[in-house]
Design an enzyme around this catalytic site. Structure first.
Site, short mmCIF file in Angstrom:
data_model
loop_
_atom_site.label_atom_id
_atom_site.label_comp_id
_atom_site.label_asym_id
_atom_site.label_seq_id
_atom_site.Cartn_x
_atom_site.Cartn_y
_atom_site.Cartn_z
N ARG A 122 -15.28 0.79 -7.35
CA ARG A 122 -15.11 -0.58 -6.89
C ARG A 122 -15.71 -0.71 -5.49
NH1 ARG A 122 -9.22 -3.09 -5.91
NH2 ARG A 122 -9.28 -1.72 -4.11
N CYS A 155 -6.04 -2.53 -14.13
CA CYS A 155 -5.84 -1.48 -13.12
C CYS A 155 -4.75 -1.83 -12.12
CB CYS A 155 -7.15 -1.17 -12.40
SG CYS A 155 -7.82 -2.59 -11.53
N ARG A 198 -10.80 3.20 -5.38
CA ARG A 198 -10.67 2.32 -4.20
C ARG A 198 -11.49 2.92 -3.06
NH1 ARG A 198 -5.04 1.71 -6.15
NH2 ARG A 198 -4.61 -0.51 -6.35
N HIS A 230 0.80 -1.22 0.00
CA HIS A 230 0.00 0.00 0.00
C HIS A 230 0.83 1.27 0.00
CE1 HIS A 230 -3.84 1.38 -0.33
NE2 HIS A 230 -3.40 2.46 0.29
N GLU A 232 -8.59 -10.80 -10.61
CA GLU A 232 -7.38 -10.74 -9.79
C GLU A 232 -7.12 -12.05 -9.05
OE1 GLU A 232 -7.66 -7.59 -6.89
OE2 GLU A 232 -9.78 -7.91 -6.56
N ASN A 240 -1.99 -6.74 -9.26
CA ASN A 240 -1.33 -6.74 -7.94
C ASN A 240 -1.64 -8.04 -7.20
OD1 ASN A 240 -0.82 -4.17 -8.72
ND2 ASN A 240 -2.24 -3.20 -7.33
N ASP A 241 -2.92 -8.39 -7.20
CA ASP A 241 -3.30 -9.63 -6.54
C ASP A 241 -3.11 -10.84 -7.45
OD1 ASP A 241 -4.09 -9.10 -3.85
OD2 ASP A 241 -5.70 -7.88 -4.67
N ARG A 298 2.48 -10.08 -1.88
CA ARG A 298 2.79 -8.78 -2.52
C ARG A 298 3.38 -7.76 -1.56
NH1 ARG A 298 -3.23 -6.29 -3.83
NH2 ARG A 298 -2.32 -4.24 -3.62
C1 PEP Z 1 -5.04 -5.31 -7.86
O1 PEP Z 1 -5.12 -6.25 -7.08
O2 PEP Z 1 -4.36 -5.33 -8.90
C2 PEP Z 1 -5.77 -4.06 -7.58
C3 PEP Z 1 -5.78 -3.07 -8.45
O3 PEP Z 1 -6.39 -3.94 -6.39
P1 PEP Z 1 -5.69 -3.57 -4.99
O4 PEP Z 1 -4.27 -3.15 -5.27
O5 PEP Z 1 -6.51 -2.47 -4.39
O6 PEP Z 1 -5.77 -4.86 -4.24
MG MG Z 2 -6.62 -6.34 -5.57
#
Ligand code: PEP
Ligand code: MG
Length: 545
Positions: free
Chosen positions: A333, A503, A298, A190, A432, A455-456, A466
């Site tokens: 989202r 995204c 978000r 984050h 994801e 990301n996930d 991550r």
């Molecule tokens: C992701 O998982 O790629 C995503 C955009 O969501 P977050 O980073 O908020 O988990």
């Molecule tokens: Mg995510």
């Protein structure tokens, strides 16, 4: 001078004084209360003191063996918490000087710790640690999730911390924090995402950095190279100060040069460049950089503003975002709480594997009232606006149908109440979880669009946490397994006539722009500050090549 290599998470260079944030070190500003608030302030202190006492009571070990010593220690803590002289002193600071409960507590305990440190007996002298412990215990109760932390800076600093929780990030004064360096974290932790959104350099994965840097040290953060330099020598300081100025003007020039130009390849293929936001105010930078809209909002971050947002609170924030976008699309989202995203430290997950646990849409199904409140607000915000809804962490068709079913229920409720909403509001999902990517053809029949959350997706597919710096080298967006999943999703979207966006942070990393274009991606949702770099790559690329 000391050079330390970490993981680059947000480009740029900055040279500033360090502000070292020990996660347990509360900064308590000298805050005053009004005379008519004195009694409630004292009552607040009394409540916090009793809660701290209860906490210690609950921690009491068995009295046998080693437990005896610990029990004695806790007894000492309880005696301090009941000491009439200490309590009187705190209360009289609130009553006499109008100090806040936090400030009065901190002053009295710090004075006491200082007195104890001057005692000749080494055993007694070390009890200052316990005094700090008790102080923190009361302060934790008083402050809850609202630590003052970084909110009261008076000059620009770079923040050096073990890690930054979302609530600490929330508390920081964004105009004063110009760089980050942390011990923990990976490229999509984050802190990294926030650093990129703020457009400030960041380096993570720097072991023991909070012990090696002291507050007030001069620190170079080279977010591009993933390096930090502690107390640079004069020649290095001069070189990096120059680089900082050069980078700043490069960013400004790039932004203004590309702002009004289309995101189009040399051979005429058009690309849509959306942004990821956490707060409606992020839209300002996004539009200044020429964004086509918001591809990921978000919404968890509403909880920074409201403890328990009502439907009206949600609606107000979404309407503000929509108004700022002036007709451009806004993909909202639904809440993605859990794992690393919590704003109330008391709620931090106690699950053994929180990323695989009850997070995101699963948690929304558990907290149905919270979910339904948000869905109603999103529907209402869609009236006369370009709003779309997106469900996160969908791992199966059953889960998707359940989410859509609840959305339909909310539509029926609004219909019955005669409240308008956009009946054609598009519904999409994040891809994801690998299972969603592998069944994208089935899921496509149920939605209007996909947004690939790399990301996930990367962490779940490659089995790499991550946010864990120890395995950050294994977190590889261009791993063939990820490339195949992305291609599969794009192909399913193409076949089923469902738009596919991306995204995850991969889409804003200009190192992957050509790869993603080549795979067929035409809609990118990126961090606002990084948009000009992606646009520049798109404009220099040829699809034929
Ligand atoms: C992701 O998982 O790629 C995503 C955009 O969501 P977050 O980073 O908020 O988990
Ligand atoms: Mg995510």
């Amino acid at each position: 001078m000391e050079i330390r290599q970490g993981i680059s998470v947000s480009p740029g260079i900055v040279v500033r004084e360090a502000f070292v944030l020990d996660s347990e070190d509360f900064r308590i500003p000298e805050r005053l209360v009004r005379p008519d608030e004195v009694e409630s302030e004292i009552a607040r202190f009394e409540r916090a003191r009793l809660q701290a006492n209860d906490e210690i009571q609950a921690l009491q070990p068995d009295r046998g063996g080693a437990g005896r010593e610990i029990a004695l220690l806790f007894k000492f803590h309880q005696l301090v918490l009941e000491d009439a002289k200490i309590l009187d002193e705190i209360v009289s600071l609130v009553r006499g000087d109008l100090y806040s409960a936090e400030y009065a507590t901190s002053r009295v305990f710090r004075k006491l710790a200082k007195q104890i440190r001057s005692i000749p007996d080494p055993y007694l002298r070390e009890r200052d640690v316990d005094i700090h412990d008790i102080e923190k215990r009361i302060l934790r109760q008083l402050l809850g999730a609202k630590r003052e932390g970084l909110a009261n800076l008076t000059r620009e600093v770079v923040v050096v911390a073990k890690d930054l929780t979302p609530s600490q990030l929330a508390g920081l004064d964004k105009s004063k924090v110009v760089g980050f360096a942390t011990e923990a974290g990976g490229k999509t932790s984050h802190t990294a995402i926030v650093a990129r959104t703020m457009g400030i350099p960041g380096v993570v994965g720097l072991e023991d950095i909070t012990a090696d840097v002291s507050g007030g040290d001069t620190v170079v953060i080279d977010g591009t190279a993933g390096r930090i330099i502690i107390n640079p020598d004069p020649a290095t300081l001069e070189r990096y100060s120059k680089k900082e100025a050069e980078f700043k003007s490069y960013v400004m020039e790039l932004g203004s040069a590309t702002r009004s130009l289309p995101a189009e390849t040399l051979d005429g293929h058009e690309v849509t460049l959306l942004v990821n936001i956490e707060l409606p105010s992020d839209i300002e930078v996004a539009l200044a950089n020429g964004a086509d809209g918001v591809g990921l909002y978000r919404t968890e971050f509403i909880y920074l503003q409201y403890v328990a947002p009502t439907e009206e609170d949600h609606l107000r924030v979404y309407s503000e975002a929509s108004r700022r976008l002036e007709g451009r699309p806004l993909v909202i989202r639904t809440l993605d709480f859990g794992a690393d995203k919590f704003f109330d430290e008391n709620e931090l997950s106690t699950e053994k594997n929180p990323f695989l646990g009850c997070r995101s849409i699963r948690l929304c199904f558990e907290k149905m009232d919270v979910f339904k409140t948000q869905l109603r607000a999103i529907l209402r915000a869609s009236h006369g606006a370009n709003v779309k809804i997106m469900f996160p962490m969908i791992s199966s068709r059953t889960e998707l149908l359940k989410a859509k079913g609840i959305l339909d229920e909310m539509k029926e409720e609004l219909d019955a109440e005669g409240v308008p909403y956009d009946r054609n509001m598009e519904v999409g999902i994040m891809i994801e979880v690998p299972s969603a990517a592998l069944t994208a053809d089935l899921l496509a029949k149920e939605v209007d669009f996909f947004s690939i959350g790399t990301n996930d997706l990367i962490q779940y597919c490659l089995a790499v946490d991550r946010v864990n710096e120890k395995v950050a080298n294994l977190y590889q967006p261009a791993n063939p397994a990820i490339v195949r999943l992305i291609r599969r999703v794009l192909e399913a979207g193409e076949r089923e006539g469902v738009k596919v966006s991306m995204c995850g942070e991969m889409s804003g990393d200009e190192n992957f722009t050509l790869l993603l274009l080549g795979l067929g991606l035409r809609e990118f949702s990126v961090n606002p500050a990084g948009l000009p770099r992606v646009k520049q790559i798109v404009r220099g690329a040829s699809m034929v090549e």
